[in-house]
Design a protein around this motif. Structure first.
Motif, mmCIF file in Angstrom:
data_model
loop_
_atom_site.group_PDB
_atom_site.id
_atom_site.type_symbol
_atom_site.label_atom_id
_atom_site.label_comp_id
_atom_site.label_asym_id
_atom_site.label_seq_id
_atom_site.Cartn_x
_atom_site.Cartn_y
_atom_site.Cartn_z
ATOM 1 N N UNK A 81 45.892 43.754 38.584
ATOM 2 C CA UNK A 81 45.836 42.653 39.560
ATOM 3 C C UNK A 81 46.861 42.736 40.688
ATOM 4 N N UNK A 82 48.071 43.204 40.395
ATOM 5 C CA UNK A 82 49.122 43.220 41.420
ATOM 6 C C UNK A 82 48.886 44.243 42.521
ATOM 7 N N UNK A 83 48.047 45.251 42.251
ATOM 8 C CA UNK A 83 47.789 46.287 43.257
ATOM 9 C C UNK A 83 46.354 46.241 43.787
ATOM 10 N N UNK A 84 45.582 45.261 43.382
ATOM 11 C CA UNK A 84 44.180 45.196 43.804
ATOM 12 C C UNK A 84 44.058 45.113 45.326
ATOM 13 N N UNK A 85 44.861 44.280 45.963
ATOM 14 C CA UNK A 85 44.778 44.123 47.419
ATOM 15 C C UNK A 85 45.211 45.395 48.152
ATOM 16 N N UNK A 86 46.390 45.963 47.889
ATOM 17 C CA UNK A 86 46.742 47.200 48.594
ATOM 18 C C UNK A 86 45.799 48.362 48.304
ATOM 19 N N UNK A 166 36.106 36.296 40.023
ATOM 20 C CA UNK A 166 35.927 34.904 40.437
ATOM 21 C C UNK A 166 37.267 34.184 40.475
ATOM 22 N N UNK A 167 38.062 34.362 39.417
ATOM 23 C CA UNK A 167 39.375 33.726 39.352
ATOM 24 C C UNK A 167 40.284 34.226 40.465
ATOM 25 N N UNK A 168 40.230 35.507 40.734
ATOM 26 C CA UNK A 168 41.087 36.096 41.775
ATOM 27 C C UNK A 168 40.736 35.519 43.138
ATOM 28 N N UNK A 193 48.865 38.680 44.648
ATOM 29 C CA UNK A 193 47.883 37.887 43.918
ATOM 30 C C UNK A 193 47.831 36.511 44.565
ATOM 31 N N UNK A 194 46.680 36.099 45.083
ATOM 32 C CA UNK A 194 46.597 34.813 45.788
ATOM 33 C C UNK A 194 46.824 33.632 44.861
ATOM 34 N N UNK A 195 47.484 32.616 45.374
ATOM 35 C CA UNK A 195 47.730 31.396 44.603
ATOM 36 C C UNK A 195 46.839 30.254 45.062
ATOM 37 N N UNK A 196 45.970 30.527 46.039
ATOM 38 C CA UNK A 196 44.972 29.560 46.485
ATOM 39 C C UNK A 196 43.733 30.332 46.901
ATOM 40 N N UNK A 197 42.590 29.655 47.010
ATOM 41 C CA UNK A 197 41.340 30.370 47.334
ATOM 42 C C UNK A 197 41.449 31.208 48.606
#
Length: 291
Positions: A81-86, A166-168, A193-197
């Motif tokens: 999860x911590x590297x999904x965006x990069x 979905x949660x992410x 990791x996003x903390x809001x939608x």
């Protein structure tokens, strides 16, 4: 010594294709692959595998998202999860611009810091990665964590094994401590990791909608077939409708018998091209490529 030179480019018929700039030095800029190594996957359960290769266009066909490691000399990075965006940014930067004989040796570079705060760029890259053809995640090789829709949205016959994506997208990772998925996949200290939608651009929304229509069509049409799986990834859905040839390679979309599927896939590919054009602007703005 000149740092770059611009040359006129012509096609085989002598028609001008504009100018192409070639660089004799990159002024100390690092490779995108060195940048990739700065992101360290955690020890959490792996969502998938990023396969990478040499940082130029001619090797972009080796950039993909897989369920498992394969044999080969390529670079394999666990997606957590911590590297999904990069990692999504890496994937999208490598695939949003078509490789040609003009750019095939251009080098992808470590970007400037501006990309880190551009949450729309993050979202664009994530959606582009989820629905791109080089995303080869399959439910046949493990749990599919990459379904961005709910069961109700796409008329799935059963509950999914994972609700991670979905949660992410909804920013529920850190808050949803009671979720089985969250216990195994998330920790509060993870980065990116996003903390809001997530907020999506119009182009990303079009890709999501087009993707949803394909998923929904599969779950409607394939429920009674022997290969139906409620956890199907986009790759599995394509395989269902397109089939494979005698060498085990997936047939092209034209081979599909379902006209509604082909129409929906065409809509998705068109939306992906529009999203790619949007991401391309940021590729140069953030220094992933030199103009």
């Amino acid at each position: 010594m000149k740092k770059s030179i611009a040359l006129d480019i012509f096609d085989e018929n002598g028609a001008s294709l504009g100018k192409k700039r070639f660089y004799t030095t990159l002024d100390g800029k690092e490779s995108i692959n060195k940048w990739l190594k700065t992101f360290k996957p955690t020890a959490d359960s792996t969502l998938g595998i990023l396969m990478a290769d040499s940082p130029d266009f001619q090797n972009n066909n080796h950039i993909g998202i897989l369920s498992k490691h394969t044999k080969g000399h390529w670079i394999f990075k666990n997606i957590t999860p911590n590297v999904l965006i990069p990692f999504s940014a890496y994937f999208s930067v490598r695939h949003c611009i078509k490789a040609t004989w003009i750019n095939d040796r251009d080098q992808f570079l470590s970007p400037n810091k501006k990309w880190e705060k551009d949450t729309e760029f993050h979202s664009d890259c994530l959606i582009f990665m989820l629905f791109h053809g080089q995303n080869r995640i399959t439910c046949k090789e493990g749990i599919n964590h990459f379904i961005p829709f709910s069961e109700k949205e796409i008329d799935a016959a059963e509950a999914f094994e994972s609700h991670f994506m979905q949660d992410f997208l909804q920013g529920k990772i850190k808050q949803d401590s009671k979720s089985t998925d969250s216990k195994s996949l998330f920790k509060d200290e993870l980065d990116f990791i996003p903390t809001k939608p997530l907020i999506f651009s119009d182009e990303a929304k079009e890709v999501l909608q087009a993707g949803k229509e394909i998923f929904k069509h599969y779950h409607t049409q394939a429920k009674d077939s022997k290969d139906y799986n409620p956890n199907a990834a986009l790759y599995d859905i394509k395989a269902h409708f397109q089939g494979f040839n005698d060498k085990g390679k997936m047939n092209p979309p034209q081979k599909a018998q379902d006209e509604a599927y082909k129409e929906r896939l065409g809509t998705l590919n068109y939306a992906l091209k529009n999203l790619a054009k949007k991401i391309e602007i940021k590729v140069y703005e953030y220094g992933f490529l030199l103009k």
